[in-house]
Design a protein around this motif. Structure first.
Motif: not given
Length: 191
Positions: A89-96
């Protein structure tokens, strides 16, 4: 507090903000599940735009590395193993939240509007979040969520009353995601 860095580079400033926010998340958490949620809430309040593609790649990599290190160290406080749901989920937030583009023109490298997501807590459900996409321009012009870059609108809107941008505005397809638990952001389920 929410932070927006209009020329993020490789993320030196954002990484330091992230580390400080994760320290606060640890001190405010009384359980592993609260820590999981608080880490993602802290991360979701950091936004950046960088013009150069290679810098954006480094920015994303540096943010992911910093998050993973701090999170994995912090979760040990609760004698728990890291949650892969939290890490994904952290990866999704960062990439977003870390975008490549031209901050002044509000567009990405393809000439499309820069998109950001608002991560809003669901009332009555402290472990849940609602993700909604907005164009950067709508945020700047205060026709989108204004809590993302509060106080920055007038300074960045340099050509609002001129004909400098005479092209027809682009209308990207914006998504509203299904409300979900913070740790389930990685699923990215659209309404």
């Amino acid at each position: 507090a929410t932070f927006f860095v209009p020329a993020a580079g490789e993320g030196a400033f954002l990484v330091e903000l992230l580390k400080q926010k994760l320290e606060v998340a640890l001190t405010k958490s009384n359980s592993a599940s609260a820590y999981n949620r608080n880490c993602l809430i802290a991360l979701a309040s950091l936004y950046g735009i960088e013009y150069l593609e290679d810098n954006v790649e480094m920015l994303v990599m540096n943010m992911i590395t910093a998050f993973n290190r701090a999170y994995i160290q912090g979760i040990k406080t609760f004698d728990k193993k890291p949650s892969y749901q939290v890490l994904d989920s952290a990866k999704v937030i960062i990439r977003t939240n870390m975008a490549q583009g031209d901050t002044l023109k509000h567009i990405n490298a393809d000439g499309d509007p820069i998109l950001f997501s608002e991560w809003k807590r669901v009332k009555g459900k402290p472990n849940w979040v609602q993700r909604t996409e907005y164009t950067f321009e709508s945020i700047i012009n205060e026709s989108g969520p204004t809590n993302l870059v509060a106080g920055e609108t007038e300074e960045l809107d340099l050509f609002a009353d001129s004909d400098f941008f005479s092209e027809e505005p682009l209308k990207p397809k914006l998504h509203r995601y299904k409300p979900c638990k913070w740790i389930d952001i990685y699923k990215q389920e659209v309404e």
